[in-house]
Write a protein that holds these residues in place. Structure first.
Motif, PDB file in Angstrom:
ATOM      1  N   ALA A 150       0.833  -1.208   0.000  1.00  0.00           N
ATOM      2  CA  ALA A 150       0.000   0.000   0.000  1.00  0.00           C
ATOM      3  C   ALA A 150       0.867   1.257   0.000  1.00  0.00           C
ATOM      4  CB  ALA A 150      -0.934   0.001   1.214  1.00  0.00           C
ATOM      5  N   ASP A 151       1.960   1.233   0.767  1.00  0.00           N
ATOM      6  CA  ASP A 151       2.868   2.382   0.782  1.00  0.00           C
ATOM      7  C   ASP A 151       3.487   2.602  -0.596  1.00  0.00           C
ATOM      8  OD1 ASP A 151       2.321   2.672   3.478  1.00  0.00           O
ATOM      9  OD2 ASP A 151       4.269   1.928   4.164  1.00  0.00           O
ATOM     10  N   GLU A 152       3.873   1.510  -1.240  1.00  0.00           N
ATOM     11  CA  GLU A 152       4.457   1.613  -2.582  1.00  0.00           C
ATOM     12  C   GLU A 152       3.448   2.202  -3.561  1.00  0.00           C
ATOM     13  OE1 GLU A 152       6.654  -1.138  -5.965  1.00  0.00           O
ATOM     14  OE2 GLU A 152       5.519  -2.127  -4.366  1.00  0.00           O
ATOM     15  N   GLU A 153       2.230   1.695  -3.524  1.00  0.00           N
ATOM     16  CA  GLU A 153       1.189   2.202  -4.423  1.00  0.00           C
ATOM     17  C   GLU A 153       0.930   3.689  -4.195  1.00  0.00           C
ATOM     18  OE1 GLU A 153      -0.337   0.811  -7.062  1.00  0.00           O
ATOM     19  OE2 GLU A 153       1.077  -0.838  -6.742  1.00  0.00           O
ATOM     20  N   ALA A 154       0.924   4.109  -2.947  1.00  0.00           N
ATOM     21  CA  ALA A 154       0.680   5.521  -2.631  1.00  0.00           C
ATOM     22  C   ALA A 154       1.775   6.413  -3.211  1.00  0.00           C
ATOM     23  CB  ALA A 154       0.582   5.717  -1.121  1.00  0.00           C
ATOM     24  N   VAL A 155       3.023   5.972  -3.113  1.00  0.00           N
ATOM     25  CA  VAL A 155       4.122   6.762  -3.668  1.00  0.00           C
ATOM     26  C   VAL A 155       4.046   6.791  -5.192  1.00  0.00           C
ATOM     27  CG1 VAL A 155       6.627   6.884  -3.948  1.00  0.00           C
ATOM     28  CG2 VAL A 155       5.643   6.430  -1.701  1.00  0.00           C
ATOM     29  N   LEU A 156       3.764   5.653  -5.810  1.00  0.00           N
ATOM     30  CA  LEU A 156       3.671   5.616  -7.268  1.00  0.00           C
ATOM     31  C   LEU A 156       2.516   6.476  -7.775  1.00  0.00           C
ATOM     32  CD1 LEU A 156       4.464   1.850  -7.923  1.00  0.00           C
ATOM     33  CD2 LEU A 156       5.959   3.841  -8.301  1.00  0.00           C
ATOM     34  N   GLU A 157       1.420   6.503  -7.010  1.00  0.00           N
ATOM     35  CA  GLU A 157       0.300   7.374  -7.382  1.00  0.00           C
ATOM     36  C   GLU A 157       0.701   8.839  -7.290  1.00  0.00           C
ATOM     37  OE1 GLU A 157      -4.092   8.466  -5.660  1.00  0.00           O
ATOM     38  OE2 GLU A 157      -3.503   6.351  -5.658  1.00  0.00           O
ATOM     39  N   LYS A 158       1.428   9.194  -6.235  1.00  0.00           N
ATOM     40  CA  LYS A 158       1.915  10.573  -6.103  1.00  0.00           C
ATOM     41  C   LYS A 158       2.856  10.908  -7.251  1.00  0.00           C
ATOM     42  CE  LYS A 158       1.394  10.814  -1.130  1.00  0.00           C
ATOM     43  NZ  LYS A 158       2.054  10.915   0.164  1.00  0.00           N
ATOM     44  N   ASP A 159       3.708   9.946  -7.616  1.00  0.00           N
ATOM     45  CA  ASP A 159       4.621  10.174  -8.729  1.00  0.00           C
ATOM     46  C   ASP A 159       3.846  10.426 -10.010  1.00  0.00           C
ATOM     47  OD1 ASP A 159       7.206  10.074 -10.233  1.00  0.00           O
ATOM     48  OD2 ASP A 159       6.230   8.292 -11.081  1.00  0.00           O
ATOM     49  N   ALA A 160       2.849   9.614 -10.275  1.00  0.00           N
ATOM     50  CA  ALA A 160       2.060   9.770 -11.495  1.00  0.00           C
ATOM     51  C   ALA A 160       1.353  11.116 -11.517  1.00  0.00           C
ATOM     52  CB  ALA A 160       1.045   8.627 -11.613  1.00  0.00           C
ATOM     53  N   ASN A 161       0.799  11.515 -10.388  1.00  0.00           N
ATOM     54  CA  ASN A 161       0.123  12.812 -10.313  1.00  0.00           C
ATOM     55  C   ASN A 161       1.102  13.960 -10.479  1.00  0.00           C
ATOM     56  OD1 ASN A 161      -2.395  11.656  -9.925  1.00  0.00           O
ATOM     57  ND2 ASN A 161      -2.219  11.711  -7.701  1.00  0.00           N
ATOM     58  N   PHE A 162       2.240  13.845  -9.860  1.00  0.00           N
ATOM     59  CA  PHE A 162       3.243  14.907  -9.948  1.00  0.00           C
ATOM     60  C   PHE A 162       3.802  15.001 -11.358  1.00  0.00           C
ATOM     61  CE2 PHE A 162       7.577  16.515  -9.731  1.00  0.00           C
ATOM     62  CZ  PHE A 162       7.370  17.714  -9.078  1.00  0.00           C
ATOM     63  N   THR A 163       4.141  13.874 -11.956  1.00  0.00           N
ATOM     64  CA  THR A 163       4.717  13.853 -13.286  1.00  0.00           C
ATOM     65  C   THR A 163       3.734  14.421 -14.300  1.00  0.00           C
ATOM     66  OG1 THR A 163       6.019  11.928 -12.698  1.00  0.00           O
ATOM     67  CG2 THR A 163       5.765  12.365 -15.042  1.00  0.00           C
ATOM     68  N   THR A 164       2.472  14.075 -14.180  1.00  0.00           N
ATOM     69  CA  THR A 164       1.451  14.593 -15.089  1.00  0.00           C
ATOM     70  C   THR A 164       1.330  16.098 -14.942  1.00  0.00           C
ATOM     71  OG1 THR A 164       0.254  12.523 -14.957  1.00  0.00           O
ATOM     72  CG2 THR A 164      -0.982  14.429 -15.734  1.00  0.00           C
ATOM     73  N   LYS A 165       1.273  16.594 -13.735  1.00  0.00           N
ATOM     74  CA  LYS A 165       1.145  18.032 -13.497  1.00  0.00           C
ATOM     75  C   LYS A 165       2.397  18.770 -13.937  1.00  0.00           C
ATOM     76  CE  LYS A 165      -2.028  17.550  -9.641  1.00  0.00           C
ATOM     77  NZ  LYS A 165      -2.184  17.598  -8.194  1.00  0.00           N
ATOM     78  N   ALA A 166       3.557  18.201 -13.692  1.00  0.00           N
ATOM     79  CA  ALA A 166       4.808  18.863 -14.025  1.00  0.00           C
ATOM     80  C   ALA A 166       4.970  19.027 -15.530  1.00  0.00           C
ATOM     81  CB  ALA A 166       5.982  18.077 -13.450  1.00  0.00           C
ATOM     82  N   ARG A 167       4.456  18.101 -16.309  1.00  0.00           N
ATOM     83  CA  ARG A 167       4.570  18.184 -17.765  1.00  0.00           C
ATOM     84  C   ARG A 167       3.855  19.402 -18.318  1.00  0.00           C
ATOM     85  NH1 ARG A 167       2.600  12.848 -20.503  1.00  0.00           N
ATOM     86  NH2 ARG A 167       1.638  12.741 -18.495  1.00  0.00           N
ATOM     87  N   PHE A 168       2.773  19.797 -17.686  1.00  0.00           N
ATOM     88  CA  PHE A 168       1.960  20.886 -18.202  1.00  0.00           C
ATOM     89  C   PHE A 168       2.184  22.205 -17.471  1.00  0.00           C
ATOM     90  CE2 PHE A 168      -0.317  16.944 -19.154  1.00  0.00           C
ATOM     91  CZ  PHE A 168      -0.305  17.020 -20.541  1.00  0.00           C
ATOM     92  N   THR A 169       3.219  22.233 -16.651  1.00  0.00           N
ATOM     93  CA  THR A 169       3.528  23.456 -15.924  1.00  0.00           C
ATOM     94  C   THR A 169       4.818  24.033 -16.482  1.00  0.00           C
ATOM     95  OG1 THR A 169       2.535  22.524 -13.940  1.00  0.00           O
ATOM     96  CG2 THR A 169       3.969  24.433 -13.649  1.00  0.00           C
ATOM     97  N   SER A 170       4.755  25.259 -16.911  1.00  0.00           N
ATOM     98  CA  SER A 170       5.982  25.884 -17.426  1.00  0.00           C
ATOM     99  C   SER A 170       6.698  26.556 -16.269  1.00  0.00           C
ATOM    100  CB  SER A 170       5.664  26.882 -18.528  1.00  0.00           C
ATOM    101  OG  SER A 170       4.840  27.910 -18.017  1.00  0.00           O
ATOM    102  N   VAL A 171       7.992  26.539 -16.348  1.00  0.00           N
ATOM    103  CA  VAL A 171       8.819  27.171 -15.333  1.00  0.00           C
ATOM    104  C   VAL A 171       9.220  28.545 -15.832  1.00  0.00           C
ATOM    105  CG1 VAL A 171      10.956  27.013 -14.021  1.00  0.00           C
ATOM    106  CG2 VAL A 171       9.674  24.926 -14.580  1.00  0.00           C
TER     107      VAL A 171
END
Length: 170
Positions: A147-168
């Motif tokens: 469950a801990d692994e899944e939670a981190v991977l879900e956070k990674d997926a959410n972060f990676t998706t958001k980061a792709r569409f955010t310009s710096v």
């Protein structure tokens, strides 16, 4: 479950750290008892608890203390059960004094030591120790890790998706 965890704190002011251990043990359904014994103010009571812990059904002892933090060592000197020390923060040295007192045990009297304020990890280590001979607990640990692994991977997926569409912008 045939063994319980003994939790000893040097002062009731250590309870916020111990509370994390209690909550973690409860989440695994592991029975426990909490006590307040001081290595310095109630040495006889602490020694008696340690000497009789095995016959009272304990399989692991967690000892939380701050400052000089001799409690885990004092307990370990009176039992061959595994003892896990939790160094607690103090106002003066931020828990470094307790960490060094807990981790620097002399050869022959081991104390497993977790991070300063590490109540959760102390409880998880206690559960791992008990799980060596308890398949149900081992399964619960495996489920938690998954469950801990899944939670981190879900956070990674959410972060990676958001980061792709955010310009710096600089």
């Amino acid at each position: 479950m045939d063994k319980k965890v003994g939790i000893v704190m040097g002062s009731d002011s250590d309870f916020p750290v111990v509370q994390k251990a209690v909550e973690t043990l409860e989440s695994f359904g592991v029975p426990y008892e909490t006590h307040v014994y001081s290595a310095h103010r109630t040495p006889d009571a602490a020694a008696e608890f340690a000497k009789t812990a095995r016959e009272k059904g304990f399989g692991v002892i967690i000892a939380a203390a701050g400052m000089a933090a001799h409690l885990a060592g004092a307990i370990a000197a009176r039992t061959t059960l595994p003892v896990i020390g939790i160094p607690c923060k103090s106002a003066d040295l931020n828990g470094i004094d307790a960490l060094l007192s807990t981790v620097q045990m002399p050869s022959g009297i081991p104390v497993a030591t977790v991070a300063i304020g590490g109540g959760t990890n102390a409880a998880l280590l206690a559960v791992q120790i008990l799980a060596v001979s308890d398949g149900v607990l081992q399964n619960k640990l495996d489920e938690k890790r998954n469950a801990d692994e899944e939670a981190v991977l879900e956070k990674d997926a959410n972060f990676t998706t958001k980061a792709r569409f955010t310009s710096v912008k600089y």
